[in-house]
Design a protein around this motif. Sequence first.
Motif, PDB file in Angstrom:
ATOM      1  N   ALA A  71       0.850  -1.193   0.000  1.00 11.34           N
ATOM      2  CA  ALA A  71       0.000   0.000   0.000  1.00 11.34           C
ATOM      3  C   ALA A  71       0.888   1.246   0.000  1.00 11.34           C
ATOM      4  N   ARG A  72       1.935   1.192   0.825  1.00  8.59           N
ATOM      5  CA  ARG A  72       2.839   2.328   0.896  1.00  8.59           C
ATOM      6  C   ARG A  72       3.505   2.559  -0.471  1.00  8.59           C
ATOM      7  N   LEU A  73       3.894   1.455  -1.091  1.00  8.30           N
ATOM      8  CA  LEU A  73       4.512   1.540  -2.420  1.00  8.30           C
ATOM      9  C   LEU A  73       3.533   2.128  -3.430  1.00  8.30           C
ATOM     10  N   GLY A  74       2.265   1.677  -3.349  1.00  7.29           N
ATOM     11  CA  GLY A  74       1.245   2.168  -4.260  1.00  7.29           C
ATOM     12  C   GLY A  74       1.073   3.674  -4.099  1.00  7.29           C
ATOM     13  N   LEU A  75       1.027   4.097  -2.848  1.00  4.25           N
ATOM     14  CA  LEU A  75       0.891   5.533  -2.582  1.00  4.25           C
ATOM     15  C   LEU A  75       2.092   6.291  -3.124  1.00  4.25           C
ATOM     16  N   LEU A  76       3.247   5.682  -2.944  1.00  3.88           N
ATOM     17  CA  LEU A  76       4.474   6.315  -3.424  1.00  3.88           C
ATOM     18  C   LEU A  76       4.418   6.478  -4.943  1.00  3.88           C
ATOM     19  N   ALA A  77       3.938   5.430  -5.629  1.00  2.11           N
ATOM     20  CA  ALA A  77       3.838   5.488  -7.087  1.00  2.11           C
ATOM     21  C   ALA A  77       2.823   6.552  -7.497  1.00  2.11           C
ATOM     22  N   LEU A  78       1.713   6.576  -6.750  1.00  2.00           N
ATOM     23  CA  LEU A  78       0.684   7.566  -7.029  1.00  2.00           C
ATOM     24  C   LEU A  78       1.257   8.973  -6.854  1.00  2.00           C
ATOM     25  N   ALA A  79       1.982   9.131  -5.765  1.00  2.00           N
ATOM     26  CA  ALA A  79       2.592  10.423  -5.486  1.00  2.00           C
ATOM     27  C   ALA A  79       3.557  10.801  -6.606  1.00  2.00           C
ATOM     28  N   ALA A  80       4.328   9.807  -7.048  1.00  2.00           N
ATOM     29  CA  ALA A  80       5.276  10.071  -8.130  1.00  2.00           C
ATOM     30  C   ALA A  80       4.529  10.516  -9.377  1.00  2.00           C
ATOM     31  N   ALA A  81       3.410   9.832  -9.684  1.00  2.00           N
ATOM     32  CA  ALA A  81       2.638  10.160 -10.878  1.00  2.00           C
ATOM     33  C   ALA A  81       2.031  11.555 -10.757  1.00  2.00           C
ATOM     34  N   LEU A  82       1.480  11.842  -9.569  1.00  2.00           N
ATOM     35  CA  LEU A  82       0.860  13.161  -9.377  1.00  2.00           C
ATOM     36  C   LEU A  82       1.925  14.253  -9.452  1.00  2.00           C
ATOM     37  N   ALA A  83       3.052  13.978  -8.834  1.00  2.00           N
ATOM     38  CA  ALA A  83       4.130  14.966  -8.886  1.00  2.00           C
ATOM     39  C   ALA A  83       4.538  15.202 -10.333  1.00  2.00           C
ATOM     40  N   ALA A  84       4.590  14.096 -11.101  1.00  2.00           N
ATOM     41  CA  ALA A  84       4.979  14.218 -12.502  1.00  2.00           C
ATOM     42  C   ALA A  84       3.940  15.008 -13.274  1.00  2.00           C
ATOM     43  N   ALA A  85       2.656  14.833 -12.888  1.00  2.00           N
ATOM     44  CA  ALA A  85       1.580  15.499 -13.644  1.00  2.00           C
ATOM     45  C   ALA A  85       1.372  16.942 -13.221  1.00  2.00           C
ATOM     46  N   ALA A  86       1.900  17.304 -12.053  1.00  2.00           N
ATOM     47  CA  ALA A  86       1.590  18.614 -11.487  1.00  2.00           C
ATOM     48  C   ALA A  86       2.010  19.767 -12.404  1.00  2.00           C
ATOM     49  N   TRP A  87       3.235  19.694 -12.849  1.00  2.00           N
ATOM     50  CA  TRP A  87       3.738  20.794 -13.670  1.00  2.00           C
ATOM     51  C   TRP A  87       2.988  20.912 -14.992  1.00  2.00           C
ATOM     52  N   PRO A  88       2.833  19.804 -15.748  1.00  2.00           N
ATOM     53  CA  PRO A  88       2.061  19.922 -16.997  1.00  2.00           C
ATOM     54  C   PRO A  88       0.654  20.445 -16.737  1.00  2.00           C
ATOM     55  N   ALA A  89       0.029  20.001 -15.634  1.00  2.00           N
ATOM     56  CA  ALA A  89      -1.331  20.451 -15.337  1.00  2.00           C
ATOM     57  C   ALA A  89      -1.337  21.945 -15.066  1.00  2.00           C
ATOM     58  N   LEU A  90      -0.322  22.367 -14.317  1.00  5.29           N
ATOM     59  CA  LEU A  90      -0.211  23.782 -13.992  1.00  5.29           C
ATOM     60  C   LEU A  90      -0.017  24.593 -15.261  1.00  5.29           C
ATOM     61  N   ARG A  91       0.820  24.074 -16.125  1.00  7.95           N
ATOM     62  CA  ARG A  91       1.068  24.780 -17.390  1.00  7.95           C
ATOM     63  C   ARG A  91      -0.209  24.902 -18.203  1.00  7.95           C
ATOM     64  N   LEU A  92      -0.970  23.813 -18.170  1.00  3.34           N
ATOM     65  CA  LEU A  92      -2.230  23.800 -18.905  1.00  3.34           C
ATOM     66  C   LEU A  92      -3.181  24.858 -18.330  1.00  3.34           C
ATOM     67  N   ALA A  93      -3.258  24.858 -16.997  1.00  3.19           N
ATOM     68  CA  ALA A  93      -4.162  25.803 -16.342  1.00  3.19           C
ATOM     69  C   ALA A  93      -3.772  27.233 -16.660  1.00  3.19           C
ATOM     70  N   ARG A  94      -2.502  27.441 -16.992  1.00  3.66           N
ATOM     71  CA  ARG A  94      -2.045  28.801 -17.264  1.00  3.66           C
ATOM     72  C   ARG A  94      -1.876  29.089 -18.750  1.00  3.66           C
ATOM     73  N   THR A  95      -2.346  28.166 -19.584  1.00  4.26           N
ATOM     74  CA  THR A  95      -2.227  28.411 -21.015  1.00  4.26           C
ATOM     75  C   THR A  95      -2.975  29.706 -21.338  1.00  4.26           C
ATOM     76  N   PRO A  96      -2.331  30.645 -22.021  1.00  5.45           N
ATOM     77  CA  PRO A  96      -3.041  31.889 -22.324  1.00  5.45           C
ATOM     78  C   PRO A  96      -4.214  31.598 -23.251  1.00  5.45           C
ATOM     79  N   PRO A  97      -5.344  32.244 -23.007  1.00  8.91           N
ATOM     80  CA  PRO A  97      -6.517  32.038 -23.872  1.00  8.91           C
ATOM     81  C   PRO A  97      -6.175  32.244 -25.339  1.00  8.91           C
ATOM     82  N   SER A  98      -5.252  33.187 -25.592  1.00 10.52           N
ATOM     83  CA  SER A  98      -4.908  33.446 -26.999  1.00 10.52           C
ATOM     84  C   SER A  98      -4.382  32.175 -27.659  1.00 10.52           C
TER      85      SER A  98
END
Lengths: 349, 799
Positions: B762-789
């Motif tokens: 379970a701990r390993l699973g959480l760790l993997a999840l955390a790794a995936a979320l951490a990996a996705a955080a920046w792209p998601a943030l970039r997406l959220a800040r994509t200029p409307p233009s």
Amino acid sequence: MRHETLLALTALLAAPLPAGAQGFAGMGTDAEGFATPAPDPRFEFPADHGAHPDYRIEWWYLTANLEGPEGTAYGLQWTLFRSALAPGEAEGWESPQIWFAHAAVTTPEAHHAAERFARGGTGQAGVRPDPFAAWIDDWRMAGESFDDLTLRATGPEFAYEVELTAEGPLVFHGDGGYSVKSEAGQASYYYSQPFYRAAGTLTLPGGEVAVTGSAWLDREWSSQPLAADQTGWDWFSLTFESGAKLMAFQLRQTDGGTFASGTWIAPDGTTEALGDGALTATPLEETQVAGRMVPTRWRLEVPARDVAVTVAALNPRSWMDTSVPYWEGPVRVAGSHAGRGYLEMTGYE
Amino acid sequence: MTRAALSALWSFWRRNPLQLFTLVAGLALATALWSGVQALNAEARSSYDAAAAVLGEGRYDQLVPRSGETIPQETWLTLRRAGWQAGPVLEGRLRAGETSVRIVGLDPLTMPGGAGPVTQAGDAPLATFLREGTLFAHPEVAGALTAALPRPVVADPGLAPGTAITDIGVAQEILNRPGALSRLVLAETQPLGRPPLAEIAPELVRQTSRQSADIGQLTDSFHLNLTAFGLLSFAVGLFIVHGAIGLAFEQRRPMVRTLRTLGLPLGRLIALMAAELAAIALVAGGIGVALGYALAASLLPNVAATLEGLYGAQVSGALSLRPAWWLSGLGIALLGTALAASGAFWRIARMPVLAGGGRRAVALPAGRRHGRQAALAVALMAATPLVLWVADGLVAGFVALGALLLGAALALPPLLDRALALGARWARGVRAEWFWADTRQQLPGLSLALMALLLAMAANVGVSTMVSSFRLTFTGFLDQRLTAELYVETESAAERAALRTLAAREARALLPVLTVETRLAGRRAQLRGLRVGPTYSENWTFLAREGAVWDRVAAGEAVIVNEQLARRADLWPGATLELAPGRSLPVAGVAGDYGNPLGQVIVGEALFRDLFPEETATRFGLRTETPQALRTALVEEAGLDPGQITDQSALKAFSLEVFDRTFTVTAALNVLTLAVAGFAMLMSLLTLAGMRVPQLAPAWALGVTRRTLGRLELLRAGVLAGLTAAAAAPLGLALAWMLLAVVNVEAFGWRLPMFLFPLDYARLGLLALAAALAAAAWPALRLARTPPSALLKVFANEA
């Protein structure tokens, strides 16, 4: 004789050999405390058949020309060397005496050799003068007296056991056993028993062979290696059909010159020393063996004795593939005198 | 033209530094993991080789005493005089200040194949060795020896750690064992006509070189495990590289078209691109080798301690840089790049000159590809049991492992696709349906990263299950075996007498440790005699048993064998074992004996003394309630040296420490592989993010805010990682089972019971999840800040 082999082996053992510190013959001891041979030796037997641990190097060197039941010729070698790292003897592993031995059987087609190493002090190897025994591991040359010996050796592919019976006296080379080796005066104590009758059994890959023939034992000890300008060594021990024998050697020098010497031995054992210039040895034919060219047919001339013979190897590939390699094997003599003998050659790189 | 093409190719990386970074970092990480593990292996191996070269171990047969520790020097002499070509060796421990040095004395003149430093280094002439009493010591112990002995000591890094070589005479003197030898090393060729050993030295046993190489086999399996781990890590890294190269080539299609229409021949273009990649691979490989070196250097002390603790193999704690190793690191980086790029090159080569300008953000129709991939996955996974059934041995075990992992990785995208389709069916509302559909559509772009994650997680689950099971089993086994409170090593009959007197008064029981090495069931094995009593009957558990085991053993009517021997010689309860000619007894029980390379047979004390009357016990176990008081009494009254007494708890603590070091190595590698997988995910998401703008623009135009889009991106990564983790758990357990039940049996000869650690997973699973979320955080943030233009431009371009 056989300085070259020993020199190389001693170098292998890395005993320091400062050439300049060796001094001249008769000067007593050399820089490292080894005794050095002096002229006019007085031998004491049987004690002198034993080891002389105060001298740097020594050997018991036996070669035999033998014949099988069908007339096939065989050669046999049994050599025990002693090489001291320091003078004297000590008990156990402390002993400074290194022993090593070579054994070989030569047939016209094959040459089998083996070697052994040992340290003095433990009983693994040694020489006892009376009753005589020289041994290393299971190799042994021993008997009631020096005139009556049993000789044995074994290797991975051969073994032999031969009885030796002396039929003549000891023979002393040079000046009563003091044999000079160079113009600079390097010398050794050197005597032989060239009159052994030999009979025994060789065990060869093809089976056992009963053999008879003659054998020649050399005894030599000294502390001085060759002179600095000497590169190698050709040594002959020949027995003619007339019953006379000839020991001859030449030391090859870096400048192409040689220092030659020898002994003419009459059938009754009386000797005449042959000094430098009294004999010449000229290579006639070379054989490629172990990646080098080695002369295996020689012209040997002793004008004073009307000897002009060719000496040819029974098996030109009698290469001793030992730690220090050299050529040693039986030879056939033809020309003014017919006979057979042994040839040793070192320093052919 | 070539110059222009090169500068055009290079301009791509200049404009996309992130992709260049991905490529270099992925390749460097993969190379680092691979070469780090290789460095560990190479270092450990060269340490054994040094030991083996000096001692002739593994190369030559040896003569060892049938019983006892030493051979009289006279026996060696008798053998020599009979023609046996054998070199004497005396081995012993010498205390030099705080360190204990292993002294190996040998006779260089009779040692087969020459003797260690004398012939190895060439600069240690025989005269020095023989005359000056020089000791040649590993640099780690040279200082201590110099301080402790009035003899010349030469540091020689070619020697095994903790070891010093010297002349046999010197060894006999400094170890104070005159006339004693430990063993005789036999030359390969022996002369004709020797008398048989039984005739001249019946008290010696010939040990063939294969038997002495037991340690080699064991350590080999440890290295094989490490190598498998390294290879797995490299595979994970290659997924990144493959992704990065594939993406770069896709994006360069317009450039390729332009260059070709300008007249650059296809062959030259491909050659240029290959050269460019090779240069990048070399740089990345170089970085990777450096990283790998750092990794190995930090882990080596642990590996060294593990190997020494587990197998008694000496490994130096210092790392040296071997050319073969860093060359192989660069080589594998090049090879990996070539492998990862071959598909991209193939596509470029087949691209028509004027076609292919457009990018393919939406991947191939998934259905057909998934079908083929699924078929291959099924075939590979089906091959796993087949390989195990057909072939034996460690290699077969690893081949099966490889097939299973690869099959599982290939099966992942189709499985995820099915799972997402299922999710879509249950979805309520437009946005939910779009979310599932969009996730499914992204799967091809992410599948490589997800496969890497799957493998990393499965490896983690598998390896940690194995190591933890090992630890649990081993602690239980230690509790069972190290039951006596104190262990005492005696050196003389007088000491033994004093010990007996004291024990009769002060201890609950005195248990002699009677062990000889002999040949049983055609193998080298230990025979152990036990004084049967409650100590054993209360603490031992058996893997298999028949009847009242201890009563039968005490009566001399049956034997106990360890699992290793039971497996190797097929000796289970009911079978009969010949102990001596005409002396056969049935096997009553099979006991676990972890960490012992040899087979062992246990008999009652009386039977042991009957079989080996000349054998005296020198080790004893003492049962007592008051170990401290007894220990003091042993020192003060019986005159024993404190060093002769081992506290059971200290012994146990040492054994556990060894395992904990194994954990450190495994845990470090675990974290690294997960990090690599997380990195793969990050890079995939980042690259997808750019291409996804056209797909997201309509959703935005329909009223989904950028914030929500970003959150959905994060959720998507979480869902995918969670699904992958769910798939990784069973795969990891299958991997663990194969490691424990297949690889372990092949490597060590015993099977470890498998324990499950759900919390860890379970701990390993959480760790993997955390790794995936951490990996996705920046792209998601970039997406959220994509200029409307930027989003608007999508529609402008489409027109």
